[in-house]
Design a protein around this motif. Sequence first.
Motif, PDB file in Angstrom:
ATOM      1  N   ILE A 191       0.839  -1.183   0.000  1.00 28.07           N
ATOM      2  CA  ILE A 191       0.000   0.000   0.000  1.00 28.07           C
ATOM      3  C   ILE A 191       0.879   1.240   0.000  1.00 28.07           C
ATOM      4  CG2 ILE A 191      -1.777   1.215   1.248  1.00 28.07           C
ATOM      5  CD1 ILE A 191      -2.488  -1.553   0.162  1.00 28.07           C
ATOM      6  N   LYS A 192       1.783   1.235   0.963  1.00 31.50           N
ATOM      7  CA  LYS A 192       2.688   2.351   1.070  1.00 31.50           C
ATOM      8  C   LYS A 192       3.536   2.405  -0.194  1.00 31.50           C
ATOM      9  CE  LYS A 192       4.756   4.737   4.858  1.00 31.50           C
ATOM     10  NZ  LYS A 192       5.406   4.662   6.138  1.00 31.50           N
ATOM     11  N   VAL A 206     -16.688   3.476   1.549  1.00 26.48           N
ATOM     12  CA  VAL A 206     -15.531   2.939   2.262  1.00 26.48           C
ATOM     13  C   VAL A 206     -14.499   2.699   1.169  1.00 26.48           C
ATOM     14  CG1 VAL A 206     -14.618   1.070   3.668  1.00 26.48           C
ATOM     15  CG2 VAL A 206     -16.956   1.881   4.022  1.00 26.48           C
ATOM     16  N   VAL A 207     -13.532   3.614   1.101  1.00 25.07           N
ATOM     17  CA  VAL A 207     -12.614   3.613  -0.037  1.00 25.07           C
ATOM     18  C   VAL A 207     -11.276   3.039   0.387  1.00 25.07           C
ATOM     19  CG1 VAL A 207     -11.557   5.023  -1.811  1.00 25.07           C
ATOM     20  CG2 VAL A 207     -13.773   5.648  -0.889  1.00 25.07           C
ATOM     21  N   ILE A 208     -10.914   1.914  -0.189  1.00 21.30           N
ATOM     22  CA  ILE A 208      -9.682   1.236   0.223  1.00 21.30           C
ATOM     23  C   ILE A 208      -8.775   1.055  -0.974  1.00 21.30           C
ATOM     24  CG2 ILE A 208      -8.737  -0.864   1.247  1.00 21.30           C
ATOM     25  CD1 ILE A 208     -11.235  -1.053   2.913  1.00 21.30           C
ATOM     26  N   GLU A 209      -7.491   1.298  -0.698  1.00 16.39           N
ATOM     27  CA  GLU A 209      -6.480   1.354  -1.751  1.00 16.39           C
ATOM     28  C   GLU A 209      -6.433   0.139  -2.681  1.00 16.39           C
ATOM     29  OE1 GLU A 209      -4.397   3.788  -2.404  1.00 16.39           O
ATOM     30  OE2 GLU A 209      -2.841   2.834  -3.595  1.00 16.39           O
ATOM     31  N   SER A 210      -6.250  -1.058  -2.103  1.00 18.38           N
ATOM     32  CA  SER A 210      -6.011  -2.183  -3.007  1.00 18.38           C
ATOM     33  C   SER A 210      -7.306  -2.931  -3.303  1.00 18.38           C
ATOM     34  CB  SER A 210      -4.978  -3.138  -2.408  1.00 18.38           C
ATOM     35  OG  SER A 210      -5.602  -4.094  -1.599  1.00 18.38           O
ATOM     36  N   GLN A 235      -7.972  -5.842  -0.988  1.00  9.81           N
ATOM     37  CA  GLN A 235      -8.392  -5.470   0.354  1.00  9.81           C
ATOM     38  C   GLN A 235      -9.845  -4.988   0.349  1.00  9.81           C
ATOM     39  OE1 GLN A 235      -6.442  -6.016   2.917  1.00  9.81           O
ATOM     40  NE2 GLN A 235      -7.949  -5.270   4.383  1.00  9.81           N
ATOM     41  N   THR A 293     -12.888  -6.737   2.328  1.00 10.96           N
ATOM     42  CA  THR A 293     -13.671  -5.951   3.277  1.00 10.96           C
ATOM     43  C   THR A 293     -15.158  -6.105   2.972  1.00 10.96           C
ATOM     44  OG1 THR A 293     -11.855  -4.402   3.485  1.00 10.96           O
ATOM     45  CG2 THR A 293     -14.010  -3.629   4.182  1.00 10.96           C
ATOM     46  N   ASN A 297       2.792   8.266  10.236  1.00 12.39           N
ATOM     47  CA  ASN A 297       2.279   6.893  10.147  1.00 12.39           C
ATOM     48  C   ASN A 297       0.788   6.843   9.847  1.00 12.39           C
ATOM     49  OD1 ASN A 297       4.630   5.496  10.500  1.00 12.39           O
ATOM     50  ND2 ASN A 297       4.477   5.482  12.724  1.00 12.39           N
ATOM     51  N   SER A 299      -0.573   8.020   7.600  1.00 16.09           N
ATOM     52  CA  SER A 299      -0.744   7.914   6.145  1.00 16.09           C
ATOM     53  C   SER A 299      -1.047   6.484   5.714  1.00 16.09           C
ATOM     54  CB  SER A 299       0.498   8.422   5.427  1.00 16.09           C
ATOM     55  OG  SER A 299       1.588   7.601   5.756  1.00 16.09           O
ATOM     56  N   LEU A 300      -0.805   5.520   6.615  1.00 22.51           N
ATOM     57  CA  LEU A 300      -1.135   4.125   6.271  1.00 22.51           C
ATOM     58  C   LEU A 300      -2.645   3.924   6.221  1.00 22.51           C
ATOM     59  CD1 LEU A 300       1.555   2.346   8.434  1.00 22.51           C
ATOM     60  CD2 LEU A 300       1.446   2.420   5.961  1.00 22.51           C
ATOM     61  N   VAL A 321      -4.717   4.693   4.109  1.00 23.95           N
ATOM     62  CA  VAL A 321      -5.238   4.267   2.802  1.00 23.95           C
ATOM     63  C   VAL A 321      -5.471   2.764   2.765  1.00 23.95           C
ATOM     64  CG1 VAL A 321      -4.438   6.075   1.248  1.00 23.95           C
ATOM     65  CG2 VAL A 321      -2.875   4.252   1.884  1.00 23.95           C
ATOM     66  N   ALA A 322      -4.693   2.037   3.574  1.00 28.42           N
ATOM     67  CA  ALA A 322      -4.802   0.573   3.540  1.00 28.42           C
ATOM     68  C   ALA A 322      -6.142   0.105   4.071  1.00 28.42           C
ATOM     69  CB  ALA A 322      -3.672  -0.047   4.339  1.00 28.42           C
ATOM     70  N   ILE A 323      -6.736   0.877   4.989  1.00 30.33           N
ATOM     71  CA  ILE A 323      -7.978   0.412   5.589  1.00 30.33           C
ATOM     72  C   ILE A 323      -9.118   1.404   5.365  1.00 30.33           C
ATOM     73  CG2 ILE A 323      -6.850  -1.042   7.296  1.00 30.33           C
ATOM     74  CD1 ILE A 323      -7.353   1.147   9.340  1.00 30.33           C
TER      75      ILE A 323
END
Lengths: 341, 335
Positions: A2-3, A175-179, A182, A186, B275, B277-278, B280-282
Amino acid sequence: MIKGSWFAALGLALPFMSALPAHAGPTLDAVKQRGELKCGVNTGSAGFAAPDKNGVWRGMDVDFCRVIAAAVLGDASKVQFVPVSPETRFPTLQAGEIDVLIRQTSTTLSRDSSLGLLFEPPIFYDGQGVLVSAASGITSAKELDGASICVQPGSTTELNVQDYFQKNGMEFKPVVIESLDQVTNTFFAGRCDALTSDRSDLASARSIAVNRDDYVLLPEVLSKEPLAPVVRQGDDQWFLIVKWAIYATFVGEEKQLGRETIDAAATSSTDPEVARFLGKDPGVFAGLGLKPDWAYQIIKQVGNYGEIYNANVGPSTALGLERGLNRMWTEGGLLYAPPFR
Amino acid sequence: MIYDNLHSGGGFGVLARPANFNFGESVLPTGPGDSYGRALLIAFANTLWVSFNACILATLLGIGVAVAGRSRLVLLRRVTAAYIEAFRNTPLLLQLLLWYTVLQALPPVRQAFEFGSVFISQRGIALPALSIDRLGLGLLAATVVLWIIARRIPALCAHVTQRRGVDLLAVASIVAVVLTRATITSPELSGFNFRGGWRISPEFLAMVIGITLYAAAFISEIVRSGIEAVPKGQWEASFALGLGRLRAMRLVILPQATRVAIPPLVSEYAGIVKNSSLAVAIGYPDLIWASNTAITQTGQPIQIIAVVMALYLSVSAMISLGLNLFNRRITKRYV
């Protein structure tokens, strides 16, 4: 991961800052010299671009990368696949890190006109859909007022769902999630009432659910999503090569030239367009700068459009997508190639 | 060259263009027609809100763990040591995903755990909210201002008893305002989710729990080093005065430990902000989340990344400045 995409965006932006105008010569020369096509694809989308268990890239987008390699280099296997996220796909192409982007990317006016890029003919006519759990009993997107909806960020998806709810006077909580993985998990876990994305993505997501039948694709199509390859502006020859390589797969299906049948057709067909397609009149292709047998190599090594579709996403695959709009114009679909003459 | 790129595609004009953002949650009000610039600010406020909560909770927990780590109970010492090792040595991203997954294992919204008017489900926590009207808010603000002024007047607050009287008056006034001007709204299940009341999303919860537990492990080590830096004689002197262990800790040791602990705490707080900034993962709508969306929608990464960098830089600088000023003040007081 993600990062990673955030850093990748930055990393890609840095060369972009210094090297944008210094593009070295036409793309065709660069690809020939390198002996390999660099093709930007999805980081993982079953049926479109995903490595199989042997690490070989499979999917419809991936096959179109191979189509271009077959046309340009005469060898469909000479492709380096570069996985790109929704955020990095355009900067990667703009910076010259890839020669062509084939990543379930919708053509839109603003993208076509403001990014220094050009969109090729669509290779897949998609539309945004909504997936819900069968247990919810929901049968129409109109019943979703007040729902939580899982969305992957960035793409046109997020904007379309917004437009749709606004148009129908409804509200939702995104609910907006990067990948994509994921956000799909969810949704499967029950955090959201619905998952929205292109219908091809949803079919792809549903194909990896524990039990496919627990999920229902709602009938509404929220948008037009013509998914098309993208190249940089300023290299007209390269734009034409990619465009006609795509058309060659259409013509292949229209003239019933397939991987198995093309050699027989070469000797027996009396259709002059088939003869031109097979390179009997090289003058027709002179402007592309390719070898006379380029279209033959596409069909022989990768296949025609119908073969590519059915092998990756068609009714007999895990995705089980009907041809729908993606039929030849002769069968009532939208796929139409200008004449080969 | 950088200058050219910053001005490509209309340059920072992109920030004024209307964005079609839909925030699942936000501290500041949002509406259709917000510009990209405003959307980034709203997202930045979310970043600050989640970081603020995590900083406060992590500090409290960190101090608690540091004190517990010096306890005479062997079991307590072992547990805190295990906690510190486990949380410091695994990636935060993994911990966030873990907490988010754990929260999703809660029951669906229709079968929410119910404690009175508090509901806990996959969709987070819904609980009654106290809302105060404008007049009430004005009265509260006035009370606080008057209280500060009153405490600054030596004639009013020269003696401890008089000071207490002023404090009591202020508390009484606040209670009176709340009783007369506040209303309580309870969450009710309607349609897909609870409406009304105060709802905390699972994304926000996972962020705060995750960052708090992670950062508290580091903060407790910082506090511990601060405590150990206080000369042993200070303990002995406190005991000689008849103070118990806890009172000695609170009144003598911790104030002196603070001075040692603040410089490393500055970087820890800045780390919490970074931190976050993580998120986005959730799916918590923080600054990086919004900038990613803005980048894909506009295709202008250079300008947007420039803005994001400036915002993060400014908050790090503010934290550093604020705590250094605080440090200078307490250094003057105790040395």
